[in-house]
Write a protein that holds these residues in place. Structure first.
Motif: not given
Length: 247
Positions: A75-78, A121-131
């Motif tokens: 998906d990332s490559l696409s 986006f693929n390597t770092q955690p979601q800084v601001y959460g899922k929202k």
């Protein structure tokens, strides 16, 4: 020995997310080819199709329980092709080419920003959460650039008007993707849940408004979303400063 019907069904379901991802990759590649031939209308529509399929493959994978590392990487490559390379070449062929070396450097800046956004986006955690998203999502940046090109092409913008618009969306789209501005992810919205009747009426009205002039309306919508990130972040910082002063 023939495999059981249940096993065959699992294999058939497993291919569904990758099928949507492949459709998005195909649409992105077609956009590149069409833009090189000066067919900007079909090229823009192809990128928008990629955005739709990108939203479907993840949902299909979650609904069917077929999320895999392979699917995420594919998906990332696409996405890099559909939301990075395709919009960059689209805006370059439409109005950045007259700028010469500066034109293709601006297009490269957008493509590189999309690659960095996807890698973060693929390597770092979601800084601001899922929202919230950190930085403008690459599909939204691609929609911003694509809708601008589509509107400019439909209304026959001359070079003196099209080139500044192309520079603006390429620089703004690329810069916002690698920024730390927070954007609403709308992941809390559950399409399987119930919605009020009034919301259904608003959706019907929205579809009708978009159908009146898709390029212009979509450009206004995605430009508004792109601007919402800096506004939301600055407003939150202001509230934090006020609360600290009050404390």
């Amino acid at each position: 020995m023939q495999p059981s019907p249940e096993r065959r069904r699992r294999r058939g379901i497993y291919v569904l997310p990758n099928l949507f991802t492949t459709l998005g990759l195909f649409a992105g590649f077609y956009s590149i080819v069409a833009a090189g031939q000066g067919q900007f209308g079909p090229a823009c529509i192809a990128v928008l199709v990629s955005i739709i399929t990108d939203g479907l493959d993840g949902r299909v994978a979650r609904l069917t329980g077929t999320e895999t590392d392979f699917g995420a990487e594919y998906d990332s490559l696409s996405d890099m092709v559909a939301f990075g390379v395709a919009p960059a070449l689209l805006v370059y062929h439409w109005a950045l080419r007259p700028l010469g070396k500066l034109g293709w450097l601006l297009a490269f800046f957008y493509a590189a920003a999309a690659a960095l956004r996807l890698a973060r986006f693929n390597t770092q955690p979601q800084v601001y959460g899922k929202k919230y998203f950190q930085g403008l999502p690459s599909p939204s940046a691609a929609a911003l650039v694509t809708s601008a090109v589509w509107a400019g092409h439909q209304y026959g913008f001359p070079v003196w008007a099209g080139t500044p618009l192309a520079v603006l969306v390429a620089v703004a789209g690329g810069g916002l993707m690698v920024s730390n501005f927070r954007y609403h992810s709308f992941k809390e919205f559950d399409p399987r849940g119930r919605i009020p009747f009034f919301a259904a009426v608003l959706i019907a009205v929205g579809v009708a408004v978009v159908s009146t002039d898709p390029p212009t309306v979509l450009f206004i919508l995605f430009a508004s979303y792109a601007v919402s990130g800096p506004i939301l972040t600055l407003h939150r910082r202001r509230r934090l400063r006020q609360s600290r002063h009050a404390a």
